[in-house]
Design an enzyme around this catalytic site. Structure first.
Site, PDB file in Angstrom:
ATOM      1  N   HIS A  64       0.862  -1.181   0.000  1.00 16.77           N
ATOM      2  CA  HIS A  64       0.000   0.000   0.000  1.00 16.77           C
ATOM      3  C   HIS A  64       0.900   1.234   0.000  1.00 16.77           C
ATOM      4  O   HIS A  64       1.857   1.293   0.777  1.00 16.77           O
ATOM      5  CB  HIS A  64      -0.918  -0.012   1.224  1.00 16.77           C
ATOM      6  CG  HIS A  64      -1.920   1.090   1.174  1.00 16.77           C
ATOM      7  ND1 HIS A  64      -3.031   1.037   0.349  1.00 16.77           N
ATOM      8  CD2 HIS A  64      -1.963   2.290   1.786  1.00 16.77           C
ATOM      9  CE1 HIS A  64      -3.714   2.159   0.480  1.00 16.77           C
ATOM     10  NE2 HIS A  64      -3.091   2.937   1.347  1.00 16.77           N
TER      11      HIS A  64
ATOM     12  N   ASP B 270      -6.821  -3.351   3.443  1.00 22.76           N
ATOM     13  CA  ASP B 270      -5.675  -2.683   4.086  1.00 22.76           C
ATOM     14  C   ASP B 270      -5.585  -2.895   5.589  1.00 22.76           C
ATOM     15  O   ASP B 270      -5.032  -2.062   6.302  1.00 22.76           O
ATOM     16  CB  ASP B 270      -5.709  -1.165   3.790  1.00 22.76           C
ATOM     17  CG  ASP B 270      -5.657  -0.879   2.311  1.00 22.76           C
ATOM     18  OD1 ASP B 270      -5.053  -1.671   1.569  1.00 22.76           O
ATOM     19  OD2 ASP B 270      -6.220   0.151   1.892  1.00 22.76           O
TER      20      ASP B 270
HETATM   21  C1  GAR Z   1       1.891   1.181  -6.308  1.00 22.52           C
HETATM   22  O1  GAR Z   1       2.331   2.432  -5.845  1.00 22.52           O
HETATM   23  C2  GAR Z   1       1.146   0.439  -5.226  1.00 22.52           C
HETATM   24  O2  GAR Z   1       1.615   0.719  -3.937  1.00 22.52           O
HETATM   25  C3  GAR Z   1      -0.254   0.965  -5.395  1.00 22.52           C
HETATM   26  O3  GAR Z   1      -0.425   1.044  -6.775  1.00 22.52           O
HETATM   27  C4  GAR Z   1       0.817   1.363  -7.394  1.00 22.52           C
HETATM   28  C5  GAR Z   1       1.021   0.444  -8.571  1.00 22.52           C
HETATM   29  O4  GAR Z   1       2.124   0.849  -9.340  1.00 22.52           O
HETATM   30  N1  GAR Z   1      -1.209   0.093  -4.767  1.00 22.52           N
HETATM   31  C6  GAR Z   1      -2.342   0.546  -4.210  1.00 22.52           C
HETATM   32  O5  GAR Z   1      -2.655   1.714  -4.196  1.00 22.52           O
HETATM   33  C7  GAR Z   1      -3.212  -0.535  -3.575  1.00 22.52           C
HETATM   34  N2  GAR Z   1      -4.146   0.037  -2.656  1.00 22.52           N
HETATM   35  P1  GAR Z   1       2.733  -0.124 -10.430  1.00 22.52           P
HETATM   36  O6  GAR Z   1       1.573  -0.672 -11.259  1.00 22.52           O
HETATM   37  O7  GAR Z   1       3.644   0.716 -11.261  1.00 22.52           O
HETATM   38  O8  GAR Z   1       3.467  -1.232  -9.723  1.00 22.52           O
END
Ligand code: GAR
Length: 187
Positions: A103, A144
């Site tokens: 998260h 979460d």
């Molecule tokens: C990441 O920053 C992750 O922490 C977040 O989505 C992004 C995905 O980036 N996850 C959430 O917000 C889940 N609640 P990515 O597709 O470039 O790995």
């Protein structure tokens, strides 16, 4: 050797980073990348990495169909890396303490439904927070709220835009997420 499945809904930069990290490691390999979005960029990354890809619907996730697929493929650990659907109880029950999520904030702050990706960073900037960070945690039936495995912080300056915060958070994720996974698999 553990066979990891990564679930991602968007770009998949964490999925790629994790797959590369485990490429030559004896502990684990990323054997499957799954998404609920047929046009997610993570599919291009998986193709480039020559990792098997699966696109599934939310109905297949809810019905338990996915559990059979994951078991058939020999998956023994699941990583959520930017995956935006709720994980149903059938999947949690089939993989107890074997599903972890990242998260992009310091839970319990900025968690819960609707809090993902840029929405989190915009809220952090709007509230003039002085720091933010990442939380890696086990997945349970509440968004979460599973037990926290690892957190890391970064400073936010007054002039940071939400894009700046997103960049800082991604850097923390790339640095820590693969090693946190390794630590859970081979403590
Ligand atoms: C990441 O920053 C992750 O922490 C977040 O989505 C992004 C995905 O980036 N996850 C959430 O917000 C889940 N609640 P990515 O597709 O470039 O790995």
């Amino acid at each position: 050797m553990y066979k990891i499945a990564i679930f991602a809904s968007g770009s998949g930069s964490n999925a790629e980073n994790i797959a590369l990290y485990f490429k030559d490691k004896p502990t684990a390999e990323v054997g499957l990348i799954l998404t609920n979005k047929a046009d997610a960029f993570v599919l291009d990354r998986a193709k480039k990495l020559a990792i098997e890809r699966v696109v599934f619907s939310s109905e297949q996730l809810k019905s338990g169909e996915l559990v059979n697929l994951l078991k058939d493929k020999g998956i023994d650990f699941i990583v959520l890396a930017g995956f935006l659907l709720k994980i149903p109880e059938n999947l949690i029950a089939a993989f107890p303490n074997k599903i972890i999520n990242i998260h992009p904030a310091l839970l319990p702050k900025y968690g819960g439904k609707g809090m993902y990706g840029d929405a989190v960073h915009k809220a952090v900037v709007a509230n003039r927070e002085k720091e933010s960070g990442i939380t890696i945690h086990y997945v349970n039936e509440h968004y979460d709220e599973g037990a926290i495995i690892f957190q890391a912080k970064c400073k936010i300056s007054e002039t940071d835009s939400y894009e700046d915060v997103a960049n800082k958070i991604h850097q923390l994720e790339y640095e820590h997420f693969p090693r946190a996974i390794e630590g859970v698999l081979a403590p």
